[in-house]
Design a protein around this motif. Structure first.
Motif, PDB file in Angstrom:
ATOM      1  N   GLY A 251       0.803  -1.222   0.000  1.00  8.84           N
ATOM      2  CA  GLY A 251       0.000   0.000   0.000  1.00  8.84           C
ATOM      3  C   GLY A 251       0.832   1.266   0.000  1.00  8.84           C
ATOM      4  O   GLY A 251       0.294   2.365  -0.088  1.00  8.84           O
ATOM      5  N   GLY A 252       2.148   1.130   0.080  1.00  6.48           N
ATOM      6  CA  GLY A 252       3.033   2.298  -0.004  1.00  6.48           C
ATOM      7  C   GLY A 252       3.338   2.688  -1.431  1.00  6.48           C
ATOM      8  O   GLY A 252       3.769   3.806  -1.704  1.00  6.48           O
ATOM      9  N   ARG A 253       3.065   1.756  -2.359  1.00  9.17           N
ATOM     10  CA  ARG A 253       3.280   2.006  -3.792  1.00  9.17           C
ATOM     11  C   ARG A 253       4.655   2.590  -4.042  1.00  9.17           C
ATOM     12  O   ARG A 253       4.791   3.704  -4.548  1.00  9.17           O
ATOM     13  CB  ARG A 253       2.205   2.944  -4.372  1.00  9.17           C
ATOM     14  N   THR A 286       5.025   8.713  -3.917  1.00  8.96           N
ATOM     15  CA  THR A 286       4.904   9.521  -2.706  1.00  8.96           C
ATOM     16  C   THR A 286       6.283   9.875  -2.134  1.00  8.96           C
ATOM     17  O   THR A 286       7.110   8.996  -1.943  1.00  8.96           O
ATOM     18  CB  THR A 286       4.102   8.710  -1.671  1.00  8.96           C
ATOM     19  N   MET A 289       7.225   7.928   1.113  1.00  8.25           N
ATOM     20  CA  MET A 289       7.630   6.529   0.940  1.00  8.25           C
ATOM     21  C   MET A 289       9.044   6.445   0.353  1.00  8.25           C
ATOM     22  O   MET A 289       9.831   5.586   0.734  1.00  8.25           O
ATOM     23  CB  MET A 289       6.634   5.789   0.039  1.00  8.25           C
TER      24      MET A 289
ATOM     25  N   SER B  71      -4.462  -1.367  -1.217  1.00  9.98           N
ATOM     26  CA  SER B  71      -5.804  -0.813  -1.329  1.00  9.98           C
ATOM     27  C   SER B  71      -6.476  -1.553  -2.475  1.00  9.98           C
ATOM     28  O   SER B  71      -5.822  -1.945  -3.431  1.00  9.98           O
ATOM     29  CB  SER B  71      -5.686   0.671  -1.669  1.00  9.98           C
ATOM     30  N   PRO B 285      -3.630   4.610  -5.274  1.00 10.38           N
ATOM     31  CA  PRO B 285      -2.725   5.506  -4.547  1.00 10.38           C
ATOM     32  C   PRO B 285      -2.377   4.896  -3.191  1.00 10.38           C
ATOM     33  O   PRO B 285      -2.980   3.903  -2.763  1.00 10.38           O
ATOM     34  CB  PRO B 285      -3.537   6.784  -4.394  1.00 10.38           C
ATOM     35  N   THR B 286      -1.409   5.499  -2.537  1.00 15.43           N
ATOM     36  CA  THR B 286      -0.934   5.040  -1.239  1.00 15.43           C
ATOM     37  C   THR B 286      -2.088   4.904  -0.237  1.00 15.43           C
ATOM     38  O   THR B 286      -2.868   5.841  -0.073  1.00 15.43           O
ATOM     39  CB  THR B 286       0.089   6.070  -0.723  1.00 15.43           C
ATOM     40  N   SER B 287      -2.174   3.774   0.427  1.00 11.70           N
ATOM     41  CA  SER B 287      -3.246   3.551   1.407  1.00 11.70           C
ATOM     42  C   SER B 287      -3.221   4.608   2.508  1.00 11.70           C
ATOM     43  O   SER B 287      -4.265   5.151   2.892  1.00 11.70           O
ATOM     44  CB  SER B 287      -3.100   2.161   2.033  1.00 11.70           C
ATOM     45  N   LEU B 288      -2.026   4.896   3.014  1.00 16.83           N
ATOM     46  CA  LEU B 288      -1.890   5.879   4.098  1.00 16.83           C
ATOM     47  C   LEU B 288      -2.482   7.230   3.701  1.00 16.83           C
ATOM     48  O   LEU B 288      -3.195   7.861   4.490  1.00 16.83           O
ATOM     49  CB  LEU B 288      -0.400   6.031   4.468  1.00 16.83           C
ATOM     50  N   MET B 289      -2.184   7.683   2.490  1.00 17.81           N
ATOM     51  CA  MET B 289      -2.674   8.995   2.066  1.00 17.81           C
ATOM     52  C   MET B 289      -4.191   8.971   1.890  1.00 17.81           C
ATOM     53  O   MET B 289      -4.879   9.946   2.229  1.00 17.81           O
ATOM     54  CB  MET B 289      -1.982   9.425   0.754  1.00 17.81           C
TER      55      MET B 289
END
Lengths: 400, 400
Positions: A251-253, A286, A289, B71, B285-289
Motif C-alpha cells: 500500500g506504499g506504492r 509519494t 515513501m 488498497s 494511490p498510497t493507502s496511508l494517504m
C-alpha cells in the motif's frame, strides 16, 4: 460515449479475484478463520517496527515541503543516490543515482520499462508460468506478449521452446525470479545461458534485446538459495523492483526501475522514464515513501514465517503424492493437480474450504497455485483438509 | 532499441522548468533569497498540523495490513464512502462511494478520465489559457487536444470561438477553474451557458459530450468569490480532484475522479477506471494517504498568505499600468506583457532577478504568469525590482 474496450475488460473476470471473493463469502458463513484461503499474494507479516518509527518521525518533524512537497519526476535525488550506493555495495554493479527512476511499485516500474523499449508491433517474450497481469500491462502499448511454454520439470527456462520462438521482433525478455506462481529461482546456469544466447542474438539481429527483470520477491529466499543478480550477467537489463513484499508495504506504492550502468544510453533511458510518466499520470511516487525506504536500507520484514509455511505445505503435499517443485523463494507453491484440468481440481477443493488457484491464468494448465502468506496456525489446520480432500476425491492417489 | 518518441520528447524543453533552473542557478550566485522566483506552482504553506498528527498516529498504531497493505484498485471502500458523504453535504449532489475512484493526484485522475471517454481520433477541447501538461497527458491516447483561443478580456470562455470549433468528434470538454495560469474563476453564468450549449449539442450529435473538470485549486478562492460546482449544472461530468494544493500535499500523490451520479453508466465508468489502471501502472494511490485525507475532511492549509500575496502584486501591477484580470483564486496571476512578445519581456525581466513565465506555453501569447506561492516578505521585496524593471525597460509606460 464511454470507451468500450475498458468496459469489455470487465467481462474477463480474474480467476484469482473470483476465488478470493468466494473465500470472503464462505467466510461469512463459517467464519473466515475456517476458510483455508490460499488465493491472494498479500503479505501477511507486518512492516518492521523501525519503518513505522522512521516514517512517523518524518511525518512529524521534517520540513513540510521536503516530506509532503513534490518529488522531482525522476525521484528525490538523495533517495536515488542512497539506493544506488546500496546496490553498488550489495551486488557489485556500479549503479549511480542517475541510473535509478523511482516508481509507484513494480506495476509503475514495469509500465515505464515496457514503454522504454517496446512499441507497437514489437514482441515481449516471457516464460510460463508467469504473472497474469503482464498481459493487461503490455496491451495498451500495442506490443505483443508471447509466452514461452513452461519447463514443468524444474520451472527453469524451456530453452528449446524459447529458441524456437525467438525472432527479430523481440524487443525484450521479461523474467520474474523468484517466480510468481512457481516459487522457483532461476539458477546461475539458467541466467548465464540466457545472457549468452541473447548477446548472440543481439549480434545476429543488429539491435539490442533487453532483459526486463521483475523482482518484487528478491528478498524472500529459502534455505540459502542464491539469486543471481541479472545485471551482473547482462548489461542491457532494466531491473524493476518493489518494496511491496520485502517490507510488507504494497500500500506504499514504492519501487524503482534501475537501468544497467553499462547499457548504452543508460542515463537517457532514465530521462525517458520521466517523459513516459507524463503520458500515464504517474508523475512520481509519494515523497514520504521514497524517503522512508531509502532510510531503512536493507531492512526487511520477518520472512521466516513464509519459509516455515512453505516447508509445512511442501512436506504434506509430497506425502500426499503430489508432484511439486520445492520453492526457492516467494510465498507461492505450484504443485501439479491430481487431474488434467486444474480448474475442476480447484473447484472440487472448495468443498473442503481449500481455496486454490488453477494454473491456467499463469500460462501453465494442470498446475495450481497456493499463496501461503497467511498465518502458520492456519496452514497447520489446513493440512487435515488437504488430506481429506485428496483421500475422498482421489482414492487411487498413491499416498506416501 | 530504445523507443525514440520518448527520447525526442526530451528535446522539447519546458519553459517553466528552464525558468526554474535559471532561478536556481542565479540563486547560487546572489543567494536564492534575492531571486524573485515566480516560476513554479509549488505550495509554500505547510500542511496543517492536524494532518501530520493523524498520519503519524496511523503510521504508529494502525494494523499493518490496513495502513500499509494493498488498497483495492478502486480505492479503500471506507475512504470512498467518506469522501462521497462529504461531497453530498457540501455540494448537494448525491454522490455515493461507488462514484469515487481514488487516484495518485490530479495527474492520475486525468489519466483515467481521458481514457474513459476519449479514444484515437476523438477531440478534447480546452480553453486557453490552459495548463501546458494537458498536451502530453492526452497525446498517448491518440486523441487530439484542441485549444479554444482565450477570452483575454476576462479569462472566462470565448464562446464565439468555442462554438466555431465544436464538432461531432468532440468527446469531452476539459476545464480548469480556478484556472492555472490566469487565476480566473468561471462564473455561474459561464457554466450555465456551457452546460446548456453542450446539452443541445449532445442532442444534435446523438452522443454524450463529457465535461472533465480539473479542480486542484478548488479550495483556493479569494474575497468571497463563489465557485459553481460543475456536476450540479451538468450530469455528464468527470470531476478530477487533488489534495496537492488544498493540503499542500503534492508529494502525497492523492486525489480522485468523481463521476456525476446522474451520468449514464456512472458506476460502470468507475469500474472502467480500475481496468484502465492495469494498463498504465497506476493500481491505486498510497493507502496511508487515502486514509489520512478522508480523516481530515474539509481541512485545508492556511491559504491566507496566497490572497495577501495576490493583493500586493495586483495593486502594484495595476499601479504600474499593467492590464491584469484580478484572480478569483489559485496562486497565479496572468498580466499582459508590456510588449507583444512575452518571451522577450520575460527574458528582460531576468536582469532584475524577476523570474516570470511567458504565456505562450499556456496557449496565450502576450501574457505572462507569476506563481506567487512564495513568502510574502519576498513578494514585498520584489515590488521594487518590478518597478525598476518597468521604469528602465519601458520608460514610456503610463505609470499610475
Amino acid at each position: 460515449m464511454l470507451v468500450q474496450k475498458y468496459a469489455d475488460m470487465l467481462n474477463a473476470k480474474s480467476v484469482i479475484r473470483e476465488m478470493a471473493a468466494f473465500a470472503a463469502e464462505r467466510g461469512k458463513e463459517i467464519g473466515y478463520e475456517n476458510v483455508f484461503d490460499y488465493s491472494l499474494g498479500n503479505p501477511s507479516v507486518p512492516v518492521p517496527e523501525k519503518l513505522r518509527e522512521v516514517m512517523a518521525k518524518m511525518v512529524l518533524e521534517m520540513d513540510s515541503v521536503d516530506v509532503f512537497g513534490y518529488s522531482p519526476t525522476l525521484g528525490i535525488p538523495s533517495v536515488r543516490e542512497k539506493l544506488a550506493a546500496n546496490m553498488r555495495k550489495r551486488f557489485g554493479v556500479p549503479y549511480e543515482g542517475k541510473h535509478i527512476f523511482m516508481t509507484s511499485g513494480a506495476a509503475g516500474a514495469l509500465a515505464h520499462a515496457f514503454r522504454c523499449v517496446a512499441k507497437e508491433g514489437d514482441e515481449i517474450l516471457t516464460f510460463a508460468p508467469y504473472f497474469s497481469e503482464y498481459g493487461p500491462y503490455i496491451d495498451p502499448i500495442g506490443a505483443k506478449l508471447q509466452v514461452v511454454p513452461a519447463d514443468t520439470e524444474k520451472f527453469q527456462i524451456n530453452f528449446e521452446a524459447f529458441e524456437g520462438m525467438m525472432n527479430e521482433n523481440v524487443a525484450a525478455i521479461l523474467i520474474n525470479s523468484p517466480n510468481n506462481p512457481s516459487g522457483s529461482v532461476y539458477s546461475k546456469e539458467t541466467i548465464q545461458r540466457l545472457a549468452d544466447y541473447l548477446r548472440q542474438k543481439e549480434k545476429e539481429y543488429g539491435h539490442e534485446i533487453y532483459i526486463i527483470t521483475d523482482e518484487p520477491y528478491r528478498e524472500i529466499l529459502y534455505g540459502g538459495v542464491e539469486l543471481p543478480f541479472i545485471p551482473a550477467y547482462y548489461d542491457n537489463t532494466l531491473l524493476c523492483y518493489s518494496y511491496s513484499k520485502s517490507l510488507s508495504l504494497p500500500g506504499g506504492r514504492i519501487g524503482y526501475v534501475a537501468i544497467g550502468p553499462a547499457c548504452r544510453d543508460a542515463e537517457l533511458f532514465i530521462n525517458m522514464c520521466g517523459q513516459i510518466s507524463r503520458g500515464i499520470g504517474h508523475n512520481c511516487p509519494t515523497s514520504l515513501m521514497q524517503l522512508a525506504v531509502a532510510e531503512v536500507g536493507d531492512l526487511t520484514s520477518d520472512m521466516a514465517v513464509y519459509e516455515k509455511n512453505m516447508n509445512l505445505l511442501y512436506d504434506e503435499l509430497t506425502a500426499l503424492g503430489f508432484t511439486c517443485v520445492k520453492p526457492g523463494g516467494t510465498f507461492y507453491i505450484f504443485p501439479k493437480a491430481l487431474e488434467e484440468d486444474a480448474k475442476i481440481f480447484c473447484e472440487k477443493a472448495k468443498k473442503y474450504d481449500l481455496i486454490l488457484v488453477p494454473g491456467d491464468g499463469f500460462g501453465c494448465p494442470g498446475f495450481f497455485r497456493m499463496a501461503y502468506c497467511i498465518e502458520t496456525e492456519k496452514v497447520e489446520r489446513s493440512l487435515g483438509a488437504l488430506r481429506r480432500f485428496v483421500e475422498t476425491e482421489y482414492p487411487n492417489q498413491n499416498l506416501k
